[in-house]
Design a protein around this motif. Sequence first.
Motif, PDB file in Angstrom:
ATOM      1  N   LYS A  12       0.825  -1.202   0.000  1.00  0.00           N
ATOM      2  CA  LYS A  12       0.000   0.000   0.000  1.00  0.00           C
ATOM      3  C   LYS A  12       0.865   1.260   0.000  1.00  0.00           C
ATOM      4  CE  LYS A  12      -2.893   0.378   3.389  1.00  0.00           C
ATOM      5  NZ  LYS A  12      -3.971   0.089   4.336  1.00  0.00           N
ATOM      6  N   VAL A  13       2.051   1.131   0.585  1.00  0.00           N
ATOM      7  CA  VAL A  13       2.875   2.341   0.778  1.00  0.00           C
ATOM      8  C   VAL A  13       3.222   3.026  -0.532  1.00  0.00           C
ATOM      9  CG1 VAL A  13       3.759   1.720   3.019  1.00  0.00           C
ATOM     10  CG2 VAL A  13       4.996   0.990   0.993  1.00  0.00           C
ATOM     11  N   THR A  14       4.334   2.720  -1.073  1.00  0.00           N
ATOM     12  CA  THR A  14       4.873   3.346  -2.290  1.00  0.00           C
ATOM     13  C   THR A  14       4.480   4.818  -2.429  1.00  0.00           C
ATOM     14  OG1 THR A  14       3.050   2.484  -3.588  1.00  0.00           O
ATOM     15  CG2 THR A  14       5.074   1.202  -3.566  1.00  0.00           C
ATOM     16  N   PHE A  15       3.681   5.108  -3.473  1.00  0.00           N
ATOM     17  CA  PHE A  15       3.421   6.521  -3.746  1.00  0.00           C
ATOM     18  C   PHE A  15       1.965   6.893  -3.540  1.00  0.00           C
ATOM     19  CE2 PHE A  15       7.405   5.712  -5.804  1.00  0.00           C
ATOM     20  CZ  PHE A  15       8.141   6.803  -5.368  1.00  0.00           C
ATOM     21  N   SER A 191      -0.760  22.174  -4.619  1.00  0.00           N
ATOM     22  CA  SER A 191       0.599  21.678  -4.470  1.00  0.00           C
ATOM     23  C   SER A 191       0.645  20.203  -4.830  1.00  0.00           C
ATOM     24  CB  SER A 191       1.032  21.924  -3.015  1.00  0.00           C
ATOM     25  OG  SER A 191       2.054  21.057  -2.664  1.00  0.00           O
ATOM     26  N   LEU A 192       1.795  19.759  -5.298  1.00  0.00           N
ATOM     27  CA  LEU A 192       1.968  18.335  -5.552  1.00  0.00           C
ATOM     28  C   LEU A 192       2.265  17.647  -4.235  1.00  0.00           C
ATOM     29  CD1 LEU A 192       4.074  18.384  -8.823  1.00  0.00           C
ATOM     30  CD2 LEU A 192       1.678  17.704  -8.558  1.00  0.00           C
ATOM     31  N   ILE A 193       1.862  16.383  -4.146  1.00  0.00           N
ATOM     32  CA  ILE A 193       2.142  15.638  -2.923  1.00  0.00           C
ATOM     33  C   ILE A 193       3.506  14.980  -3.072  1.00  0.00           C
ATOM     34  CG2 ILE A 193       1.366  13.803  -1.400  1.00  0.00           C
ATOM     35  CD1 ILE A 193      -1.474  14.294  -2.523  1.00  0.00           C
ATOM     36  N   GLU A 194       4.374  15.295  -2.148  1.00  0.00           N
ATOM     37  CA  GLU A 194       5.731  14.757  -2.231  1.00  0.00           C
ATOM     38  C   GLU A 194       5.859  13.597  -1.257  1.00  0.00           C
ATOM     39  OE1 GLU A 194      10.160  16.266  -1.045  1.00  0.00           O
ATOM     40  OE2 GLU A 194       8.601  17.772  -1.340  1.00  0.00           O
ATOM     41  N   TYR A 195       6.445  12.509  -1.711  1.00  0.00           N
ATOM     42  CA  TYR A 195       6.571  11.322  -0.869  1.00  0.00           C
ATOM     43  C   TYR A 195       7.849  11.400  -0.029  1.00  0.00           C
ATOM     44  CZ  TYR A 195       7.603   6.501   0.369  1.00  0.00           C
ATOM     45  OH  TYR A 195       7.925   5.369   1.047  1.00  0.00           O
ATOM     46  N   LEU A 196       7.745  11.110   1.260  1.00  0.00           N
ATOM     47  CA  LEU A 196       8.927  11.095   2.117  1.00  0.00           C
ATOM     48  C   LEU A 196       9.085   9.696   2.694  1.00  0.00           C
ATOM     49  CD1 LEU A 196       8.283  14.379   4.156  1.00  0.00           C
ATOM     50  CD2 LEU A 196       9.718  14.126   2.138  1.00  0.00           C
ATOM     51  N   ALA A 241       5.689   9.354   4.916  1.00  0.00           N
ATOM     52  CA  ALA A 241       4.943  10.608   5.036  1.00  0.00           C
ATOM     53  C   ALA A 241       4.724  11.233   3.674  1.00  0.00           C
ATOM     54  CB  ALA A 241       5.686  11.573   5.952  1.00  0.00           C
ATOM     55  N   TRP A 242       3.766  12.131   3.660  1.00  0.00           N
ATOM     56  CA  TRP A 242       3.550  12.966   2.492  1.00  0.00           C
ATOM     57  C   TRP A 242       3.888  14.400   2.892  1.00  0.00           C
ATOM     58  CZ3 TRP A 242      -2.165  11.185   1.277  1.00  0.00           C
ATOM     59  CH2 TRP A 242      -2.130   9.902   0.694  1.00  0.00           C
ATOM     60  N   ARG A 243       4.488  15.134   1.958  1.00  0.00           N
ATOM     61  CA  ARG A 243       4.690  16.551   2.223  1.00  0.00           C
ATOM     62  C   ARG A 243       3.854  17.355   1.227  1.00  0.00           C
ATOM     63  NH1 ARG A 243       9.085  19.866   3.766  1.00  0.00           N
ATOM     64  NH2 ARG A 243      10.676  18.286   3.412  1.00  0.00           N
ATOM     65  N   ILE A 244       3.086  18.282   1.768  1.00  0.00           N
ATOM     66  CA  ILE A 244       2.303  19.190   0.938  1.00  0.00           C
ATOM     67  C   ILE A 244       2.710  20.579   1.362  1.00  0.00           C
ATOM     68  CG2 ILE A 244      -0.017  19.929   0.243  1.00  0.00           C
ATOM     69  CD1 ILE A 244       0.312  16.751   2.140  1.00  0.00           C
ATOM     70  N   ASP A 245       3.457  21.252   0.509  1.00  0.00           N
ATOM     71  CA  ASP A 245       3.950  22.582   0.846  1.00  0.00           C
ATOM     72  C   ASP A 245       4.711  22.514   2.168  1.00  0.00           C
ATOM     73  OD1 ASP A 245       4.102  25.236  -0.098  1.00  0.00           O
ATOM     74  OD2 ASP A 245       2.758  25.854   1.526  1.00  0.00           O
TER      75      ASP A 245
END
Lengths: 258, 334
Positions: A12-15, A191-196, A241-245
């Motif tokens: 489930k993780v990945t992106f 904003s794009l969702i950035e994967y951490l 985690a996800w980073r949004i802005d």
Amino acid sequence: MSHLKSDLAEKKVTFPTCKKAQIIELWCAEPVFFASRELSDTYYTEGVIGNYALAYALGWAYSPYRLTGTATTKPTYIEDLSDLDCYILPAWAIDNHISYRFERFNALSDAYWFAMSNNRVVINREDLPLKRTGKKPSSYRPSNFPQTGRLKMIERGNLFETIVFGEVELPEYIRVGKFKSKVKITVKKESLIEYLPTAKYPCKTYLNSADLPENISYFSFDILAIPPVSILKNLQFEGEAWRIDDFIVPANLKFCQS
Amino acid sequence: MSIEKLSSFLASTYENFPKGRTISLVVLRTTQSETIFRTEGSGEPMSSEFVQAGLENTEIIPRLVMTKRKQIAPERRKGREFLRQYNLLYNAKGDTICSLNTNAPCEMCIDCFLYGFAAGGEGAQKSRVWTEDAFSILPSTELIGDRTINALYENGTMRDETGKASTALNTSEYIKPSVHFLDIVTLKDVTADELRYAVGNILLTTRYGAVSSRVGRMDNEILGVFGGFAELPSSLELVQQVFDLLSKTDNVTLEHPLQKDSVVNAVKSIINQWTNKRGISVQLNEEELNNLVADIDTNWSMEKQEEFLARLNKTYESYRQIPAENTSKKSKGK
């Protein structure tokens, strides 16, 4: 079984399933009321707007005009929300600044004659002689629903902020709370969702405890115990985690998943 | 008939699920007598709120507020007067007839279906009439007066025969006559007859607020009707835009009392620009609006009201759940 579960979790993780997010601002054009807590005849609203309420208000799911039978006792959050491919966080007050107002309410009957009894508006005039003899006719006994009391509401003009995940078009106005108060939506930023990757992160947003993914560890959080699901704030967690802005949230947030 | 122009936003019959059909009304409410709106009980000040004067004028002023429930309660009661007259209120528990706030809604009458109920115990109905807090255009400081009330004894003095002084002396605030409140009412998934019923209630209701058997006379006028799939801007934004426009108009002095014509013109010129906003598809023009009001007046006329209400009442037939006879068993968990 547990092995299978962790396998699934890993898959489930990945992106992120959705790529985009919108940071939105909610402006209360009217006082907003939820019955977050009920103490005696006072009804309190917590300084937060729950994300289930927002999902319904945005028109992502509908609840019928009329509820009958068992439908009145069983909410359908899982049926209504869990298959959505968009998501919204609970809304928090911008800069933690929030103002409230108190209001008194009383609910009168449409009869010409009435009497205020113990939390009850009495309209059966024929019971009055009986009552004067010291007896308590059933129409004079306390009622099981509020007819008078005080409301603590989120004041008009308060600003909330939250994040919408997924590519959805948002209405300009929504109605929230027990009194369907009008709230204006402004998109502040897309904003794009950035994967951490997995690590220890602080989270500045509010989170719904039922929507968190399974595979994270919690270090600390504050809890807002309100129905239907408690809201977490100031969460420190370890996981993807996800980073949004400027915001970091646990990855793979989804309605009603735990 | 202009109601046809709205037909794509009207339901053909009551349905239990929302379908995104919205009719919005812009209502001008003008006080015709002293009026009392307060939320903190007798002797407390009028309900008012500090808000920005206009959208452009960022000065903060206190405005009088006519809250949602101060609008909807008398309007419902007005409709229910007719339902009672024509025996269209049903029996709730046992022999008690449908009544507001007695924990015994009949769950079957027009009022229950349109304005909702929650205390039934066996179900709930959401209201499809959404109101909004209405604001005065001018600051509340200009619109409030003080009255001293004294209740004389029957001998015409404040002392009774034994010379005891009356304690019935009090000063309380009131809202002056000719104060304009601007308001947006939203109707969701209503049928044409439900629209007539709801608008009829607004136009027929003449008393609002506290002590309404003495004061609280108010006149309602519909300035705009919109059909769409989203709501209009909030009444606060409308009142702010009107304030901006009035303060820019040369021959309007922003003091009480405002000229009604200039208020109406300002409101109309603002709402005319709303047609192109997101989700608003249809606005009735002047003539269509007049036709709609005439249509509503006809349906509510002495000759027609019984037939009109009976027709509307019949549309709910298939949704009525007749309560089981004599279910004396106490429900659990109460």
